[in-house]
Scaffold this motif. Sequence first.
Motif, PDB file in Angstrom:
ATOM      1  N   LYS A  30       0.836  -1.396  -0.044  1.00 24.80           N
ATOM      2  CA  LYS A  30      -0.003   0.123  -0.029  1.00 24.80           C
ATOM      3  C   LYS A  30       0.834   1.252   0.016  1.00 24.80           C
ATOM      4  O   LYS A  30       1.825   1.496   0.775  1.00 24.80           O
ATOM      5  N   GLY A  31       0.624   2.199  -1.064  1.00 22.96           N
ATOM      6  CA  GLY A  31       1.357   3.291  -1.000  1.00 22.96           C
ATOM      7  C   GLY A  31       2.495   3.447  -1.661  1.00 22.96           C
ATOM      8  O   GLY A  31       3.211   4.312  -2.233  1.00 22.96           O
ATOM      9  N   ALA A  32       3.088   2.124  -2.123  1.00 24.14           N
ATOM     10  CA  ALA A  32       4.416   1.904  -2.862  1.00 24.14           C
ATOM     11  C   ALA A  32       4.131   2.247  -4.294  1.00 24.14           C
ATOM     12  O   ALA A  32       3.216   2.312  -4.830  1.00 24.14           O
ATOM     13  N   GLU A  33       5.240   2.647  -5.022  1.00 22.28           N
ATOM     14  CA  GLU A  33       5.091   2.911  -6.330  1.00 22.28           C
ATOM     15  C   GLU A  33       6.263   2.734  -7.222  1.00 22.28           C
ATOM     16  O   GLU A  33       7.275   2.819  -6.667  1.00 22.28           O
ATOM     17  N   GLU A  70       2.907  -6.355 -21.238  1.00 16.57           N
ATOM     18  CA  GLU A  70       1.495  -6.964 -21.227  1.00 16.57           C
ATOM     19  C   GLU A  70       1.482  -7.136 -19.668  1.00 16.57           C
ATOM     20  O   GLU A  70       2.295  -7.851 -19.159  1.00 16.57           O
ATOM     21  N   ILE A  71       0.362  -6.764 -19.128  1.00 17.40           N
ATOM     22  CA  ILE A  71       0.040  -6.632 -17.735  1.00 17.40           C
ATOM     23  C   ILE A  71      -1.282  -7.136 -17.482  1.00 17.40           C
ATOM     24  O   ILE A  71      -2.119  -6.954 -18.069  1.00 17.40           O
ATOM     25  N   PHE A  72      -1.232  -8.035 -16.320  1.00 18.23           N
ATOM     26  CA  PHE A  72      -2.669  -8.703 -15.740  1.00 18.23           C
ATOM     27  C   PHE A  72      -2.633  -8.345 -14.293  1.00 18.23           C
ATOM     28  O   PHE A  72      -1.792  -8.808 -13.612  1.00 18.23           O
ATOM     29  N   ILE A  73      -3.517  -7.711 -13.802  1.00 11.16           N
ATOM     30  CA  ILE A  73      -3.497  -7.385 -12.377  1.00 11.16           C
ATOM     31  C   ILE A  73      -4.189  -8.667 -11.593  1.00 11.16           C
ATOM     32  O   ILE A  73      -5.371  -9.131 -11.905  1.00 11.16           O
ATOM     33  N   VAL A  74      -3.428  -9.194 -10.615  1.00 12.62           N
ATOM     34  CA  VAL A  74      -4.022 -10.426 -10.090  1.00 12.62           C
ATOM     35  C   VAL A  74      -4.683  -9.990  -8.804  1.00 12.62           C
ATOM     36  O   VAL A  74      -5.688 -10.762  -8.478  1.00 12.62           O
ATOM     37  N   ARG A  75      -4.266  -9.119  -8.201  1.00 12.31           N
ATOM     38  CA  ARG A  75      -4.766  -9.018  -6.671  1.00 12.31           C
ATOM     39  C   ARG A  75      -4.448  -7.248  -6.378  1.00 12.31           C
ATOM     40  O   ARG A  75      -3.464  -6.592  -6.836  1.00 12.31           O
ATOM     41  N   GLY A  76      -5.542  -6.913  -5.694  1.00 13.70           N
ATOM     42  CA  GLY A  76      -5.425  -5.409  -5.292  1.00 13.70           C
ATOM     43  C   GLY A  76      -5.956  -4.363  -6.031  1.00 13.70           C
ATOM     44  O   GLY A  76      -6.464  -4.706  -7.311  1.00 13.70           O
ATOM     45  N   GLY A 125       3.887   4.328 -15.048  1.00 14.16           N
ATOM     46  CA  GLY A 125       4.290   4.370 -13.609  1.00 14.16           C
ATOM     47  C   GLY A 125       3.070   3.519 -12.831  1.00 14.16           C
ATOM     48  O   GLY A 125       2.026   3.321 -13.475  1.00 14.16           O
ATOM     49  N   TYR A 126       3.252   3.033 -11.684  1.00 11.20           N
ATOM     50  CA  TYR A 126       2.362   2.283 -11.028  1.00 11.20           C
ATOM     51  C   TYR A 126       2.285   2.662  -9.511  1.00 11.20           C
ATOM     52  O   TYR A 126       3.407   3.028  -8.923  1.00 11.20           O
ATOM     53  N   LYS A 127       0.951   2.564  -8.824  1.00 14.10           N
ATOM     54  CA  LYS A 127       1.061   3.089  -7.476  1.00 14.10           C
ATOM     55  C   LYS A 127       0.009   2.154  -6.977  1.00 14.10           C
ATOM     56  O   LYS A 127      -1.142   1.937  -7.571  1.00 14.10           O
ATOM     57  N   ALA A 128       0.260   1.487  -5.782  1.00 10.56           N
ATOM     58  CA  ALA A 128      -0.684   0.914  -5.064  1.00 10.56           C
ATOM     59  C   ALA A 128      -1.699   1.620  -4.347  1.00 10.56           C
ATOM     60  O   ALA A 128      -1.156   2.472  -3.427  1.00 10.56           O
ATOM     61  N   THR A 129      -2.921   1.511  -4.334  1.00 12.59           N
ATOM     62  CA  THR A 129      -3.859   2.295  -3.557  1.00 12.59           C
ATOM     63  C   THR A 129      -4.783   1.162  -2.596  1.00 12.59           C
ATOM     64  O   THR A 129      -5.276   1.871  -1.464  1.00 12.59           O
ATOM     65  N   GLU A 149      -4.418  -2.586  -0.350  1.00 16.02           N
ATOM     66  CA  GLU A 149      -3.298  -3.069   0.541  1.00 16.02           C
ATOM     67  C   GLU A 149      -2.230  -3.673  -0.010  1.00 16.02           C
ATOM     68  O   GLU A 149      -1.056  -3.608   0.550  1.00 16.02           O
ATOM     69  N   THR A 150      -2.735  -4.121  -1.397  1.00 15.47           N
ATOM     70  CA  THR A 150      -1.277  -4.226  -2.043  1.00 15.47           C
ATOM     71  C   THR A 150      -1.827  -4.050  -3.702  1.00 15.47           C
ATOM     72  O   THR A 150      -2.844  -4.245  -3.947  1.00 15.47           O
ATOM     73  N   LEU A 151      -0.892  -4.150  -4.540  1.00 18.89           N
ATOM     74  CA  LEU A 151      -1.512  -4.166  -6.020  1.00 18.89           C
ATOM     75  C   LEU A 151      -0.305  -5.485  -6.602  1.00 18.89           C
ATOM     76  O   LEU A 151       1.155  -5.219  -6.341  1.00 18.89           O
ATOM     77  N   GLU A 152      -0.959  -6.294  -7.057  1.00 19.76           N
ATOM     78  CA  GLU A 152      -0.066  -7.608  -7.528  1.00 19.76           C
ATOM     79  C   GLU A 152      -0.161  -7.777  -8.846  1.00 19.76           C
ATOM     80  O   GLU A 152      -1.597  -8.023  -9.334  1.00 19.76           O
TER      81      GLU A 152
END
Length: 118
Positions: A43-46, A57-63, A91-95, A97-100
Amino acid sequence: MFVGHYKDVPEKDTGFEGVTIRWLVSPKLGAKNFAMRYFVLKKGAEIPMHQHDWEHEIFIVRGEGIITGGDKEVHVKAGNFLYVPPNEPHGYKATGETLEFLCIIPAKKEAIPEDEWA
């Protein structure tokens, strides 16, 4: 054929606080065309805006998180997928608990660390 479990692959530091990577498929396994990575952002990491000469190519698994691409920001969650063209700033940022997410890139020397080559 190779079958593995992502938790059996070492989680490595990316140099960005709260962000780890697992190299699931790489030339080390014999992959000649693509590499598959598993990223976890707490959370909050970027991962700040950057760009490469290769597509993603990206697939969001969780978060949940925010993906910045070009001149727009998009809120993403589990189940979303993205295509990032070569040389597009992103760029990427987790909003949550996690972004996986899984990220597929070409197996190019400049894209993959030395220790992931056979």
